[in-house]
Design an enzyme around this catalytic site. Structure first.
Site, PDB file in Angstrom:
ATOM      1  N   HIS A 109     -19.713  14.817  42.334  1.00 35.55           N
ATOM      2  CA  HIS A 109     -19.089  13.732  42.405  1.00 35.55           C
ATOM      3  C   HIS A 109     -18.643  13.651  41.085  1.00 35.55           C
ATOM      4  CE1 HIS A 109     -17.618   9.681  43.488  1.00 35.55           C
ATOM      5  NE2 HIS A 109     -18.011   9.449  42.330  1.00 35.55           N
TER       6      HIS A 109
ATOM      7  N   GLU B  46     -18.696  19.515  36.094  1.00 37.46           N
ATOM      8  CA  GLU B  46     -18.931  19.906  37.331  1.00 37.46           C
ATOM      9  C   GLU B  46     -19.104  21.385  37.311  1.00 37.46           C
ATOM     10  OE1 GLU B  46     -16.019  18.142  40.241  1.00 37.46           O
ATOM     11  OE2 GLU B  46     -15.132  16.879  38.898  1.00 37.46           O
TER      12      GLU B  46
ATOM     13  N   ASN C 254     -14.370  23.995  42.258  1.00 42.57           N
ATOM     14  CA  ASN C 254     -15.960  24.410  42.443  1.00 42.57           C
ATOM     15  C   ASN C 254     -16.507  25.080  43.062  1.00 42.57           C
ATOM     16  OD1 ASN C 254     -17.317  21.818  40.734  1.00 42.57           O
ATOM     17  ND2 ASN C 254     -15.318  20.779  41.945  1.00 42.57           N
TER      18      ASN C 254
HETATM   19  C1  GAR Z   1     -13.708  17.600  42.295  1.00 44.92           C
HETATM   20  O1  GAR Z   1     -13.322  16.962  41.145  1.00 44.92           O
HETATM   21  C2  GAR Z   1     -14.766  16.956  42.977  1.00 44.92           C
HETATM   22  O2  GAR Z   1     -15.839  16.351  42.037  1.00 44.92           O
HETATM   23  C3  GAR Z   1     -14.152  15.656  43.621  1.00 44.92           C
HETATM   24  O3  GAR Z   1     -12.913  16.288  43.999  1.00 44.92           O
HETATM   25  C4  GAR Z   1     -12.498  17.196  43.310  1.00 44.92           C
HETATM   26  C5  GAR Z   1     -12.334  18.570  44.218  1.00 44.92           C
HETATM   27  O4  GAR Z   1     -11.908  19.685  43.189  1.00 44.92           O
HETATM   28  N1  GAR Z   1     -15.146  15.464  44.789  1.00 44.92           N
HETATM   29  C6  GAR Z   1     -15.060  14.108  45.241  1.00 44.92           C
HETATM   30  O5  GAR Z   1     -14.397  12.981  44.624  1.00 44.92           O
HETATM   31  C7  GAR Z   1     -15.981  13.747  46.377  1.00 44.92           C
HETATM   32  N2  GAR Z   1     -16.385  12.308  46.302  1.00 44.92           N
HETATM   33  P1  GAR Z   1     -12.071  21.078  43.733  1.00 44.92           P
HETATM   34  O6  GAR Z   1     -11.586  21.199  45.180  1.00 44.92           O
HETATM   35  O7  GAR Z   1     -11.029  21.936  42.940  1.00 44.92           O
HETATM   36  O8  GAR Z   1     -13.476  21.371  43.727  1.00 44.92           O
END
Ligand code: GAR
Length: 205
Positions: A113, A184, A18
């Site tokens: 989220h 996302e 992200n």
């Molecule tokens: C993502 O899917 C984000 O939405 C989730 O963790 C992942 C992180 O991926 N976040 C949560 O669950 C927060 N409650 P990333 O480090 O590759 O962005």
């Protein structure tokens, strides 16, 4: 004269896809109202730090391990103040922030989220667990939500949401990837620019 841009700090704990979506958006010139000035990781091994380095943005580690909530948050606040951050993004940040912290940065913190809030959210719902819960329940549609962060876990005002279809044969891992790709990585950078614009216009105090 060049337009003023809001200084953004991104808080991460892991892979940082992200964060990458935000950096790509910035590089493409689409983040019109803000710029990322720092990445703060709660985990020294977060790959997100490498992404920050590759992009040329400063990365900091404020390790969660062995610190009280108060000391952990003081460490983050020092870094935020050092770089003059005005908007904070939680991008795969796996620690819950206290009411004192969220109050200090009211309407200035956004989170992504991986579900359609109010489904599969709140304490204990993070990362793959969210997708396990969605598949376990048997919903046919899930998605992602970007929202302001307040003292209630995943309880702040919703900024954007995007739905994603569940397909036969989905595993939590497959679904996680589809939710990231189709939702996302799209709504987080857009929401961020929207919030920065509101701050610039004085609509958010
Ligand atoms: C993502 O899917 C984000 O939405 C989730 O963790 C992942 C992180 O991926 N976040 C949560 O669950 C927060 N409650 P990333 O480090 O590759 O962005």
């Amino acid at each position: 004269m060049e337009k003023r841009k809001i200084k953004i700090a991104v808080l991460v704990s892991g892979g940082g896809t992200n964060l990458q979506a935000i950096l790509d958006y910035q590089r493409a010139g689409k983040l019109k109202n803000g710029e990322v000035v720092a990445v703060i990781a709660s985990n020294p091994n977060a790959y997100a730090l490498k992404r920050a380095e590759n992009f040329g943005v400063q990365g900091f580690v404020v390790s969660r391990k062995g610190l009280s909530q108060n000391d952990f948050e003081s460490g983050i606040i020092s870094r935020l103040e050092e770089v003059g951050a005005e908007v904070i993004v939680l991008a795969g940040f796996m620690s819950i922030l206290s009411a004192e912290f969220t109050k200090k940065y009211e309407n200035r913190i956004i989170n992504v989220h991986p579900s359609l809030i109010p489904s599969f959210c709140g304490e204990g719902f993070y990362g793959l667990r969210v997708h396990e819960a969605a598949l376990g329940y048997g919903v046919k549609v899930t998605g992602a939500t970007v929202h302001f962060v307040n003292e209630v876990a995943d309880g702040g005002k919703i900024i954007m949401q995007k739905a994603v279809k569940i397909k036969d044969g989905d595993t939590p891992e497959i679904l996680q990837q589809r939710v990231m790709r189709e939702a996302e990585w799209i709504i987080l950078p857009k929401s961020l620019d929207k919030v920065c614009k509101s701050v610039l216009k004085g609509e958010i105090k």
